[in-house]
Each structure stands twice: as structure tokens, then as C-alpha cells.
Motif scaffolding. Structure first.
Motif, PDB file in Angstrom:
ATOM      1  N   GLU A 151      -1.509   1.413 -12.907  1.00  0.00           N
ATOM      2  CA  GLU A 151      -1.832   1.652 -11.503  1.00  0.00           C
ATOM      3  C   GLU A 151      -3.164   1.004 -11.124  1.00  0.00           C
ATOM      4  N   ILE A 152      -4.131   1.087 -12.009  1.00  0.00           N
ATOM      5  CA  ILE A 152      -5.443   0.472 -11.738  1.00  0.00           C
ATOM      6  C   ILE A 152      -5.303  -1.041 -11.574  1.00  0.00           C
ATOM      7  N   SER A 190       3.934  -4.251  -6.648  1.00  0.00           N
ATOM      8  CA  SER A 190       3.582  -5.532  -7.267  1.00  0.00           C
ATOM      9  C   SER A 190       4.292  -6.699  -6.597  1.00  0.00           C
ATOM     10  N   LEU A 240       5.094   1.156  -8.750  1.00  0.00           N
ATOM     11  CA  LEU A 240       4.222   0.029  -9.101  1.00  0.00           C
ATOM     12  C   LEU A 240       4.960  -1.304  -9.076  1.00  0.00           C
ATOM     13  N   GLU A 286       0.834  -1.207   0.000  1.00  0.00           N
ATOM     14  CA  GLU A 286       0.000   0.000   0.000  1.00  0.00           C
ATOM     15  C   GLU A 286       0.866   1.253   0.000  1.00  0.00           C
ATOM     16  N   GLU A 336      -3.788  -1.726  -8.192  1.00  0.00           N
ATOM     17  CA  GLU A 336      -4.796  -1.500  -7.144  1.00  0.00           C
ATOM     18  C   GLU A 336      -5.786  -2.656  -7.067  1.00  0.00           C
ATOM     19  N   LEU A 352      -4.109  -5.644  -5.524  1.00  0.00           N
ATOM     20  CA  LEU A 352      -3.967  -5.432  -4.085  1.00  0.00           C
ATOM     21  C   LEU A 352      -5.287  -5.738  -3.368  1.00  0.00           C
ATOM     22  N   HIS A 353      -6.377  -5.280  -3.936  1.00  0.00           N
ATOM     23  CA  HIS A 353      -7.697  -5.533  -3.343  1.00  0.00           C
ATOM     24  C   HIS A 353      -7.978  -7.034  -3.258  1.00  0.00           C
ATOM     25  N   LEU A 390       2.482   1.667  -3.415  1.00  0.00           N
ATOM     26  CA  LEU A 390       1.481   2.120  -4.379  1.00  0.00           C
ATOM     27  C   LEU A 390       1.221   3.620  -4.217  1.00  0.00           C
ATOM     28  N   ARG A 391       1.076   4.067  -2.973  1.00  0.00           N
ATOM     29  CA  ARG A 391       0.879   5.503  -2.720  1.00  0.00           C
ATOM     30  C   ARG A 391       2.064   6.319  -3.220  1.00  0.00           C
TER      31      ARG A 391
END
Length: 163
Positions: free
Chosen positions: A135-136, A70, A66, A58, A139, A142-143, A61-62
Motif C-alpha cells: 500500500e505504501i 495501480s 491496490l 485514489e 501511495e 500515486l503521489h 486505493l481508499r
């Protein structure tokens, strides 16, 4: 999460060994430190390490990194699967093939969504080397992996510090 500083020569040697074994640095260190620990305690340590890697992913990513996000997403998934194997069957998974096969056992017990989470994690492992993911995509991975890690952590009985 604690930061440890090591001489460059030691880091270089660690990276060589980790690459050769095809595992994360966290996994490498855990295996050596927990060699004489019982499987339930190993399961807890692996689950906690998976949670730490999620938090680190997280942060990466912030920060916009990436590739690092990853690799940490992949590491969190791999360590969670290893934690489950130690907890459920008292076994050590030592290869990518064993992780892939054991993931099927987890999916049979937790649900077919595990296959998707695992596929997302593996896409992130590839992205670490190739750098193609958006990035999407990171994300989303990650979810999905967060769900996998939290489900396993809950099953094992380790309380996550935060969701």
C-alpha cells in the motif's frame, strides 16, 4: 466520471483489443472517439482523462484495491504523456516504446523528476499483473504520478477540478 454499462460480450471483446494493443481501455476509447479531432483538443481530452484516472486511483486505493489503483495510476501517467505529445508536437504515441522515448522529451523540459514519476507509473503497471506492491508503494507512486499529471495539465492549460 461517467459509468457506462455494456453487454458482457462487448466488454470481453474490448478487453481482448485493449490487451492486444497494450493500452488502457480509456486510451482505446479516446483514440476511436477523437480520430477526427485536432491535436490541441485531443490533448485536452487526454489531460482530462488522466485527471479522472487519478481520482479513480485514489478511490481504489481508499477501497483497498491496490491492483486497480495501480493500473489507474499507470493509465493516468500514460495518458498525460500522450496529452503532452498532442499538445506540444501534434503527434500520437501508439506504443510503450514511444511513451518511454517521449517521456525523455518531457523530462528535458520539466525536469529530471519526470524519470522517477515515470518509473513509479511503470512499477504500477507491473503491479496490476503481479500484485506485489505494498500500500505504501502504491501511495508513493500515486503521489509522484499526480505531480506529473498536474504539471502536464497545467502546461497544456487544462484546469484540474481539484488537487
Amino acid at each position: 466520471m461517467e459509468t457506462i454499462r455494456l453487454p458482457a460480450s462487448v466488454v470481453t471483446e474490448l478487453r481482448k483489443r485493449v490487451e492486444k494493443e497494450g493500452i488502457t481501455l480509456e486510451d482505446y476509447v479516446l483514440e476511436r472517439l477523437l480520430a477526427d479531432v485536432d491535436p490541441p483538443s485531443r490533448a485536452e481530452a487526454y489531460a482530462e482523462a488522466a485527471l479522472d484516472l487519478l481520482r479513480a486511483a485514489e478511490e481504489e486505493l481508499r477501497a483497498g484495491d491496490l491492483r486497480q489503483a495501480s493500473e489507474k495510476i499507470w493509465g493516468a501517467a500514460a495518458l498525460a504523456v500522450k496529452a503532452y505529445a498532442y499538445w506540444r508536437d501534434g503527434v500520437r504515441l501508439a506504443s510503450h516504446g514511444e511513451l518511454w522515448r517521449y517521456k525523455d522529451k518531457i523530462a528535458a523540459e520539466l525536469g529530471d523528476w519526470v524519470h522517477d514519476a515515470w518509473a513509479q507509473a511503470n512499477a504500477m503497471h507491473i503491479n496490476f499483473y503481479e500484485g506485489w506492491a505494498t500500500e505504501i508503494s502504491v501511495e508513493l507512486a500515486l503521489h509522484r504520478v499526480r505531480q506529473l499529471v498536474f504539471e502536464i495539465v497545467q502546461k497544456i492549460g487544462v484546469a484540474p477540478a481539484d488537487k
